[in-house]
Scaffold this motif. Structure first.
Motif, mmCIF file in Angstrom:
data_model
loop_
_atom_site.group_PDB
_atom_site.id
_atom_site.type_symbol
_atom_site.label_atom_id
_atom_site.label_comp_id
_atom_site.label_asym_id
_atom_site.label_seq_id
_atom_site.Cartn_x
_atom_site.Cartn_y
_atom_site.Cartn_z
ATOM 1 N N SER A 35 -5.940 79.261 97.434
ATOM 2 C CA SER A 35 -5.979 77.834 97.150
ATOM 3 C C SER A 35 -4.888 77.442 96.186
ATOM 4 N N MET A 40 -7.715 73.097 96.492
ATOM 5 C CA MET A 40 -7.617 72.892 97.934
ATOM 6 C C MET A 40 -6.903 74.099 98.538
ATOM 7 N N CYS A 43 -2.455 75.607 103.460
ATOM 8 C CA CYS A 43 -2.363 75.712 104.919
ATOM 9 C C CYS A 43 -1.511 76.922 105.300
ATOM 10 N N THR A 53 -11.668 77.583 110.206
ATOM 11 C CA THR A 53 -12.388 76.313 110.165
ATOM 12 C C THR A 53 -11.403 75.247 109.698
ATOM 13 N N VAL A 55 -9.958 72.521 107.786
ATOM 14 C CA VAL A 55 -10.289 71.835 106.532
ATOM 15 C C VAL A 55 -9.018 71.202 105.993
ATOM 16 N N CYS A 57 -5.978 70.830 103.798
ATOM 17 C CA CYS A 57 -5.257 71.861 103.061
ATOM 18 C C CYS A 57 -3.884 71.335 102.647
#
Length: 180
Positions: A35, A40, A43, A53, A55, A57
């Motif tokens: 993160s 966050m 990616c 999943t 989310v 990013c």
């Protein structure tokens, strides 16, 4: 007395060694690996498989990063009214630069002509040339007030142009060349 110092030094050394050995961990356990500082997730790069999943990013798209890195070159938006109000100054700058075409010019002459055409002090006119001290073949000038700038360009072949633009995010009229 020396024996106690040696033992104390040895004890401190052993404690440091134990702390270092205990501090070793799997890199995957590091929260920074998955993160950003905001928490966050980061990616995957374009050449990596997507997240299992989907989310939100933080992207590391190289093109996006390049655009963000050069954001200082973006221009402030100006209205059509502001553009129209400065159009006369653009015409005056184009005319002033055209009068210098085909003549040996230096930065000082171009700056002075641009300042007069734009109604600015000479020190308020930005200049970029390609000559680095030699007689210039191509000179760009710019100046203005507030968010509105009038930039002109004089080419070696005698072509003179001028346009009304928004001031760049870094506060200049002529975008910085930057470069990578």
């Amino acid at each position: 007395m020396r024996t106690h110092q040696h033992r104390a030094t040895a004890a401190v050394g052993l404690l440091l060694l134990a702390a270092l050995a205990a501090g070793c961990a799997d890199a995957a356990d590091d929260p920074r690996a998955a993160s950003s500082p905001s928490g966050m997730p980061v990616c995957p790069m374009p050449n990596e498989p997507p997240l299992a999943t989907p989310v939100p990013c933080i992207s590391y798209d190289p093109n996006k990063r390049y655009a963000e890195n050069h954001g200082y070159r973006r221009e402030f938006e100006i209205s059509e009214q502001q553009r129209a109000e400065a159009a006369g100054k653009a015409d005056a700058l184009r005319t002033a630069l055209a009068k210098l075409a085909g003549k040996p010019v230096d930065v000082a002459k171009v700056r002075a002509a641009a300042a007069q055409a734009l109604g600015l002090r000479s020190t308020d006119v930005e200049v970029r040339d390609d000559a680095f001290g030699a007689p210039a073949k191509s000179i760009t000038v710019g100046g203005g007030r507030g968010k509105v700038c009038v930039n002109g360009h004089l080419e070696e072949n005698g072509t003179a142009t001028a346009e009304v633009v928004g001031r760049t995010m870094d506060g200049s009229c002529i975008p910085s060349p930057g470069g990578h």
